[in-house]
Design a protein around this motif. Structure first.
Motif, PDB file in Angstrom:
ATOM      1  N   GLU A  46      47.486  41.617  34.945  1.00 47.36           N
ATOM      2  CA  GLU A  46      46.985  40.392  35.230  1.00 47.36           C
ATOM      3  C   GLU A  46      45.559  40.421  35.888  1.00 47.36           C
ATOM      4  OE1 GLU A  46      50.001  36.506  37.606  1.00 47.36           O
ATOM      5  OE2 GLU A  46      49.591  38.647  38.382  1.00 47.36           O
ATOM      6  N   ALA A  47      45.118  39.165  35.136  1.00 43.67           N
ATOM      7  CA  ALA A  47      44.052  38.900  35.570  1.00 43.67           C
ATOM      8  C   ALA A  47      43.707  37.079  36.486  1.00 43.67           C
ATOM      9  CB  ALA A  47      42.831  39.041  34.852  1.00 43.67           C
ATOM     10  N   SER A  48      42.971  36.647  37.065  1.00 43.26           N
ATOM     11  CA  SER A  48      42.896  35.520  37.502  1.00 43.26           C
ATOM     12  C   SER A  48      41.364  34.864  37.752  1.00 43.26           C
ATOM     13  CB  SER A  48      43.822  35.251  38.441  1.00 43.26           C
ATOM     14  OG  SER A  48      43.653  33.394  38.784  1.00 43.26           O
ATOM     15  N   ARG A  49      40.575  33.856  37.810  1.00 44.59           N
ATOM     16  CA  ARG A  49      39.468  34.102  37.973  1.00 44.59           C
ATOM     17  C   ARG A  49      38.673  32.144  38.784  1.00 44.59           C
ATOM     18  NH1 ARG A  49      35.226  31.889  34.878  1.00 44.59           N
ATOM     19  NH2 ARG A  49      36.605  32.175  32.978  1.00 44.59           N
ATOM     20  N   GLU A  50      38.710  32.152  39.497  1.00 45.10           N
ATOM     21  CA  GLU A  50      38.232  30.523  39.756  1.00 45.10           C
ATOM     22  C   GLU A  50      37.369  29.986  39.070  1.00 45.10           C
ATOM     23  OE1 GLU A  50      35.512  28.849  43.908  1.00 45.10           O
ATOM     24  OE2 GLU A  50      35.903  31.243  44.025  1.00 45.10           O
ATOM     25  N   PRO A  64      42.438  35.191  27.543  1.00 51.01           N
ATOM     26  CA  PRO A  64      40.706  34.686  27.670  1.00 51.01           C
ATOM     27  C   PRO A  64      40.506  35.146  28.418  1.00 51.01           C
ATOM     28  CG  PRO A  64      42.827  32.704  26.994  1.00 51.01           C
ATOM     29  CD  PRO A  64      43.515  33.910  27.041  1.00 51.01           C
ATOM     30  N   GLU A  65      40.996  35.822  29.881  1.00 48.09           N
ATOM     31  CA  GLU A  65      40.584  36.841  30.685  1.00 48.09           C
ATOM     32  C   GLU A  65      40.769  38.586  30.797  1.00 48.09           C
ATOM     33  OE1 GLU A  65      38.633  35.188  33.136  1.00 48.09           O
ATOM     34  OE2 GLU A  65      39.209  33.504  32.830  1.00 48.09           O
ATOM     35  N   LEU A  66      41.611  38.411  30.215  1.00 51.13           N
ATOM     36  CA  LEU A  66      41.606  39.897  29.632  1.00 51.13           C
ATOM     37  C   LEU A  66      41.138  40.435  28.503  1.00 51.13           C
ATOM     38  CD1 LEU A  66      44.807  40.814  31.288  1.00 51.13           C
ATOM     39  CD2 LEU A  66      42.424  42.090  32.485  1.00 51.13           C
ATOM     40  N   GLY A  67      40.285  41.773  28.004  1.00 54.05           N
ATOM     41  CA  GLY A  67      39.551  41.922  26.424  1.00 54.05           C
ATOM     42  C   GLY A  67      41.168  42.537  26.512  1.00 54.05           C
ATOM     43  N   GLU A  68      40.561  43.498  25.263  1.00 56.93           N
ATOM     44  CA  GLU A  68      41.950  44.359  24.548  1.00 56.93           C
ATOM     45  C   GLU A  68      42.238  44.918  25.409  1.00 56.93           C
ATOM     46  OE1 GLU A  68      41.540  45.520  20.327  1.00 56.93           O
ATOM     47  OE2 GLU A  68      40.663  47.498  21.409  1.00 56.93           O
ATOM     48  N   ALA A  71      28.443  28.181  33.233  1.00 51.97           N
ATOM     49  CA  ALA A  71      27.541  27.588  34.352  1.00 51.97           C
ATOM     50  C   ALA A  71      28.164  28.684  35.807  1.00 51.97           C
ATOM     51  CB  ALA A  71      27.795  26.464  34.434  1.00 51.97           C
ATOM     52  N   GLN A  72      29.418  28.194  36.028  1.00 49.28           N
ATOM     53  CA  GLN A  72      28.979  29.019  37.257  1.00 49.28           C
ATOM     54  C   GLN A  72      30.406  30.593  36.623  1.00 49.28           C
ATOM     55  OE1 GLN A  72      30.393  25.951  39.795  1.00 49.28           O
ATOM     56  NE2 GLN A  72      28.741  26.643  40.811  1.00 49.28           N
ATOM     57  N   TYR A  73      30.172  31.223  36.928  1.00 50.24           N
ATOM     58  CA  TYR A  73      30.769  32.824  36.947  1.00 50.24           C
ATOM     59  C   TYR A  73      31.652  33.117  37.528  1.00 50.24           C
ATOM     60  CZ  TYR A  73      33.267  37.166  34.854  1.00 50.24           C
ATOM     61  OH  TYR A  73      34.088  38.111  34.392  1.00 50.24           O
ATOM     62  N   TYR A  74      32.308  33.916  38.238  1.00 46.60           N
ATOM     63  CA  TYR A  74      33.062  34.354  39.046  1.00 46.60           C
ATOM     64  C   TYR A  74      34.154  35.594  39.168  1.00 46.60           C
ATOM     65  CZ  TYR A  74      31.653  29.782  41.766  1.00 46.60           C
ATOM     66  OH  TYR A  74      30.872  29.205  42.312  1.00 46.60           O
ATOM     67  N   ARG A  75      33.621  36.895  39.308  1.00 43.51           N
ATOM     68  CA  ARG A  75      34.361  37.858  39.230  1.00 43.51           C
ATOM     69  C   ARG A  75      35.801  37.799  38.989  1.00 43.51           C
ATOM     70  NH1 ARG A  75      30.931  42.837  41.560  1.00 43.51           N
ATOM     71  NH2 ARG A  75      28.992  42.301  40.399  1.00 43.51           N
ATOM     72  N   PRO A  76      36.886  38.122  37.982  1.00 46.30           N
ATOM     73  CA  PRO A  76      38.080  37.635  37.868  1.00 46.30           C
ATOM     74  C   PRO A  76      39.420  38.815  38.752  1.00 46.30           C
ATOM     75  CG  PRO A  76      37.747  39.003  36.156  1.00 46.30           C
ATOM     76  CD  PRO A  76      36.322  38.774  36.630  1.00 46.30           C
ATOM     77  N   PRO A  85      40.966  37.464  50.608  1.00 49.75           N
ATOM     78  CA  PRO A  85      43.171  37.227  49.746  1.00 49.75           C
ATOM     79  C   PRO A  85      43.424  36.258  50.295  1.00 49.75           C
ATOM     80  CG  PRO A  85      42.276  38.017  53.034  1.00 49.75           C
ATOM     81  CD  PRO A  85      40.487  37.994  51.055  1.00 49.75           C
ATOM     82  N   ASP A  86      42.818  35.465  50.351  1.00 49.98           N
ATOM     83  CA  ASP A  86      43.229  33.748  50.045  1.00 49.98           C
ATOM     84  C   ASP A  86      43.155  33.893  49.309  1.00 49.98           C
ATOM     85  OD1 ASP A  86      42.618  34.030  53.137  1.00 49.98           O
ATOM     86  OD2 ASP A  86      41.124  32.500  52.773  1.00 49.98           O
ATOM     87  N   TRP A  87      43.051  34.136  47.796  1.00 51.07           N
ATOM     88  CA  TRP A  87      43.109  33.511  46.501  1.00 51.07           C
ATOM     89  C   TRP A  87      44.269  35.043  45.940  1.00 51.07           C
ATOM     90  CZ3 TRP A  87      41.524  29.327  46.099  1.00 51.07           C
ATOM     91  CH2 TRP A  87      40.597  28.628  46.782  1.00 51.07           C
ATOM     92  N   LEU A  88      44.828  35.696  46.144  1.00 46.16           N
ATOM     93  CA  LEU A  88      45.623  36.737  45.796  1.00 46.16           C
ATOM     94  C   LEU A  88      46.850  35.923  45.491  1.00 46.16           C
ATOM     95  CD1 LEU A  88      45.556  39.958  48.246  1.00 46.16           C
ATOM     96  CD2 LEU A  88      45.012  39.886  46.242  1.00 46.16           C
ATOM     97  N   LYS A  89      46.766  34.855  45.572  1.00 49.68           N
ATOM     98  CA  LYS A  89      48.730  33.243  45.482  1.00 49.68           C
ATOM     99  C   LYS A  89      48.152  33.463  43.935  1.00 49.68           C
ATOM    100  CE  LYS A  89      46.950  29.453  47.662  1.00 49.68           C
ATOM    101  NZ  LYS A  89      45.943  30.303  48.197  1.00 49.68           N
ATOM    102  N   ASP A  90      46.856  33.247  43.301  1.00 49.48           N
ATOM    103  CA  ASP A  90      46.149  32.749  42.254  1.00 49.48           C
ATOM    104  C   ASP A  90      46.544  33.936  41.171  1.00 49.48           C
ATOM    105  OD1 ASP A  90      46.074  29.999  43.184  1.00 49.48           O
ATOM    106  OD2 ASP A  90      43.717  30.702  43.048  1.00 49.48           O
ATOM    107  N   ILE A  91      47.087  35.850  41.287  1.00 51.25           N
ATOM    108  CA  ILE A  91      47.939  36.268  40.649  1.00 51.25           C
ATOM    109  C   ILE A  91      49.128  36.312  40.895  1.00 51.25           C
ATOM    110  CG2 ILE A  91      47.237  38.601  39.537  1.00 51.25           C
ATOM    111  CD1 ILE A  91      44.984  39.178  41.634  1.00 51.25           C
ATOM    112  N   ARG A  92      49.534  35.147  39.929  1.00 52.15           N
ATOM    113  CA  ARG A  92      50.852  34.475  40.873  1.00 52.15           C
ATOM    114  C   ARG A  92      51.811  35.815  40.013  1.00 52.15           C
ATOM    115  NH1 ARG A  92      49.961  29.841  36.744  1.00 52.15           N
ATOM    116  NH2 ARG A  92      48.183  29.083  37.767  1.00 52.15           N
TER     117      ARG A  92
END
Length: 165
Positions: free
Chosen positions: A125-129, A155-159, A38-43, A67-74
């Motif tokens: 590494e990919a992370s999506r809100e 799940p967040e990265l294809g081949e 329903a809500q897609y955010y780019r990773p 930049p606030d969300w960089l920490k989610d790419i752990r």
């Protein structure tokens, strides 16, 4: 002069240096999959190379918005993001839509110097809100034979396809 020539031939034979004109390149083909939600955010996506000591040698790409969300790419955050702010700013690009993307690495470190032959690891590494997080890694031998690797979709990265020429 002879000892210098002997040393160069020995290092070439051991694969510790590459012959002139035989520059290697690591080609990376990564996919951001279409995710039905329903809500897609780019990773946010980070692509980098670490040496055997697990030290970052090259940040290849960083796709992000805030930049606030960089920490989610752990792993990226722990290894590079929180301490190398100038490098992060220099390599940052906009987030990408789903699709296939081509990147490459020429064997230079973040300072622009050639890395020595040896064992390295590529990280994507990919992370999506409101989504997940995926980390793919592939070890490879820099300064040696041509190599090809394929990582299955996550799940967040294809081949992920990696070729070292």
């Amino acid at each position: 002069m002879r000892s210098l020539l002997f040393t160069a031939v020995l290092l070439l034979g051991l694969g510790l240096i590459a012959p002139a004109g035989k520059a290697q390149e690591l080609s990376i083909s990564l996919e951001l999959p279409v995710i039905e939600t329903a809500q897609y955010y780019r990773p946010y996506v980070a692509v980098w190379v670490e040496d055997e000591a697990q030290q970052s040698v090259r940040l290849i790409a960083l796709w992000r918005k805030e930049p606030d969300w960089l920490k989610d790419i752990r792993r990226f955050w722990r290894k590079i993001g929180r301490s190398e702010t100038e490098l992060v700013d220099a390599r940052t690009g906009a987030t990408r839509t789903p699709g296939r993307y081509q990147l490459s690495w020429d064997g230079l470190d973040d300072a622009g110097k050639p890395v020595p032959a040896g064992e390295y690891t590529l990280f994507v590494e990919a992370s999506r809100e409101q989504g997940g997080r995926s980390l793919q890694r592939q070890s490879f031998q820099w300064g040696g034979q041509a190599q090809q690797y394929k990582q299955p979709a996550m799940p967040e990265l294809g081949e992920l396809n990696i070729t070292l020429n």
